[in-house]
Design a protein around this motif. Structure first.
Motif, PDB file in Angstrom:
ATOM      1  N   GLY A   1       0.775  -1.141   0.314  1.00  0.00           N
ATOM      2  CA  GLY A   1       0.088   0.047   0.059  1.00  0.00           C
ATOM      3  C   GLY A   1       0.531   0.742   0.033  1.00  0.00           C
TER       4      GLY A   1
ATOM      5  N   LEU B   1       3.891   1.857  -1.124  1.00  0.00           N
ATOM      6  CA  LEU B   1       4.463   1.764  -2.848  1.00  0.00           C
ATOM      7  C   LEU B   1       2.876   1.659  -3.608  1.00  0.00           C
ATOM      8  CD1 LEU B   1       6.741  -1.511  -2.778  1.00  0.00           C
ATOM      9  CD2 LEU B   1       7.920   0.526  -2.857  1.00  0.00           C
TER      10      LEU B   1
ATOM     11  N   ILE C   1      13.139  -0.926   0.627  1.00  0.00           N
ATOM     12  CA  ILE C   1      12.024  -1.233   1.327  1.00  0.00           C
ATOM     13  C   ILE C   1      12.592  -0.611   2.577  1.00  0.00           C
ATOM     14  CG2 ILE C   1      11.628  -3.607   1.467  1.00  0.00           C
ATOM     15  CD1 ILE C   1       8.972  -1.706   0.950  1.00  0.00           C
TER      16      ILE C   1
ATOM     17  N   ARG D   1     -10.758 -10.398  -9.350  1.00  0.00           N
ATOM     18  CA  ARG D   1     -10.207  -9.616  -8.264  1.00  0.00           C
ATOM     19  C   ARG D   1     -10.004  -8.627  -9.356  1.00  0.00           C
ATOM     20  NH1 ARG D   1      -6.437  -8.386  -3.039  1.00  0.00           N
ATOM     21  NH2 ARG D   1      -4.762  -8.579  -4.459  1.00  0.00           N
TER      22      ARG D   1
HETATM   23  P1  ADP Z   1       0.580  -9.611  -2.501  1.00  0.00           P
HETATM   24  O1  ADP Z   1       1.248  -9.631  -1.023  1.00  0.00           O
HETATM   25  O2  ADP Z   1      -1.217  -9.231  -2.981  1.00  0.00           O
HETATM   26  O3  ADP Z   1       1.994  -9.185  -3.317  1.00  0.00           O
HETATM   27  P2  ADP Z   1       1.644  -5.981  -2.149  1.00  0.00           P
HETATM   28  O4  ADP Z   1       0.240  -5.326  -2.055  1.00  0.00           O
HETATM   29  O5  ADP Z   1       1.466  -6.709  -0.575  1.00  0.00           O
HETATM   30  O6  ADP Z   1       0.222  -7.010  -2.585  1.00  0.00           O
HETATM   31  O7  ADP Z   1       2.878  -5.823  -2.726  1.00  0.00           O
HETATM   32  C1  ADP Z   1       2.887  -5.582  -4.104  1.00  0.00           C
HETATM   33  C2  ADP Z   1       4.174  -5.117  -4.369  1.00  0.00           C
HETATM   34  O8  ADP Z   1       4.695  -4.278  -3.728  1.00  0.00           O
HETATM   35  C3  ADP Z   1       4.928  -6.525  -4.759  1.00  0.00           C
HETATM   36  O9  ADP Z   1       4.438  -7.805  -5.193  1.00  0.00           O
HETATM   37  C4  ADP Z   1       6.196  -6.407  -4.223  1.00  0.00           C
HETATM   38  O10 ADP Z   1       6.465  -5.711  -5.637  1.00  0.00           O
HETATM   39  C5  ADP Z   1       6.549  -4.761  -3.922  1.00  0.00           C
HETATM   40  N1  ADP Z   1       6.645  -5.609  -1.950  1.00  0.00           N
HETATM   41  C6  ADP Z   1       5.746  -5.136  -0.817  1.00  0.00           C
HETATM   42  N2  ADP Z   1       6.257  -5.144   0.271  1.00  0.00           N
HETATM   43  C7  ADP Z   1       7.668  -5.738   0.283  1.00  0.00           C
HETATM   44  C8  ADP Z   1       8.780  -5.928   0.569  1.00  0.00           C
HETATM   45  N3  ADP Z   1       8.977  -6.345   1.176  1.00  0.00           N
HETATM   46  N4  ADP Z   1      10.084  -6.087   0.152  1.00  0.00           N
HETATM   47  C9  ADP Z   1      10.328  -6.076  -1.716  1.00  0.00           C
HETATM   48  N5  ADP Z   1       8.771  -5.587  -1.958  1.00  0.00           N
HETATM   49  C10 ADP Z   1       8.145  -5.211  -1.120  1.00  0.00           C
END
Ligand code: ADP
Length: 189
Positions: free
Chosen positions: A35, A37, A66, A128
């Motif tokens: 969220g 990002l 991150i 979704r």
């Molecule tokens: P989901 O869990 O459904 O993939 P998220 O909203 O958690 O969706 O994450 C979306 C995108 O953000 C991920 O596919 C990744 O590219 C990036 N991301 C989120 N959290 C991290 C993390 N802790 N480390 C690296 N990339 C992350």
């Protein structure tokens, strides 16, 4: 002392919904790495262009980046409690997070694993994709994210189990039932 509760679960498990409900119940802040990002991109934050190269394709963004974003959020926030999902997502991030929490004398209180079968996750996200059109969601990105989940995030969850901090909940129940189970587990723990 800041307190952290972590919610884990595969893509489509509803971990984000559960994190929000628990945060509301406890009066804690809800933190979602994904969220954050997406918000950064919507607000055109300078770093967001570099970051979206990765996540738009379903690839993990570099750990260093991150971590910097997440840790800065906690250091500058006035909140005393956080319910977080999406981080830590691999063992390197877990170790960095454990060191970070330790260095501040803060505390990870509990971790929840919202368990949903891979087949059900695929069904839910395919629905979704049709309804929401989230920018990073297509069949290709979904497969990559699920692969990363099982190969990199499940080992993180297992570490919380070893630390005796993990509670597993059945993610194929109703939103309300899952939420009450988490809340009552938290309140009695
Ligand atoms: P989901 O869990 O459904 O993939 P998220 O909203 O958690 O969706 O994450 C979306 C995108 O953000 C991920 O596919 C990744 O590219 C990036 N991301 C989120 N959290 C991290 C993390 N802790 N480390 C690296 N990339 C992350």
């Amino acid at each position: 002392m800041k307190k952290f509760i972590l919610i884990f679960g595969p893509q489509g498990s509803g971990k984000s919904t559960q994190a929000k409900l628990l945060a509301e119940h406890l009066g804690y802040a809800h933190v979602s790495s994904g969220g954050m990002l997406r918000d950064m991109k919507d607000k055109n934050v300078p770093l967001s262009e570099e970051l979206s190269k990765y996540w738009l394709k379903g690839e993990l963004v570099p750990d260093e980046l991150i971590q910097r974003i997440i840790f800065q959020t906690f250091e500058t926030s006035k909140d005393e409690g956080f319910v977080m999902e999406g981080f830590p997502r691999n063992l390197l991030q877990l170790n960095a997070f454990l060191d970070f929490v330790h260095a501040h004398d803060w505390m990870i209180v509990r971790a929840y694993y919202v368990m949903v079968s891979e087949e059900e996750c695929l069904n839910r996200i395919r629905k979704r994709i049709e309804i929401e059109h989230r920018e990073d969601e297509d069949e290709d990105s979904l497969k990559k994210r699920l692969y990363d989940y099982y190969s990199k995030t499940v080992p993180v969850i297992e570490e919380f189990e070893k630390m005796s901090l993990l509670t597993r909940v059945d993610g194929e129940d109703t939103v309300e039932n899952i939420s009450s189970e988490i809340k009552s587990d938290y309140d009695t723990n």
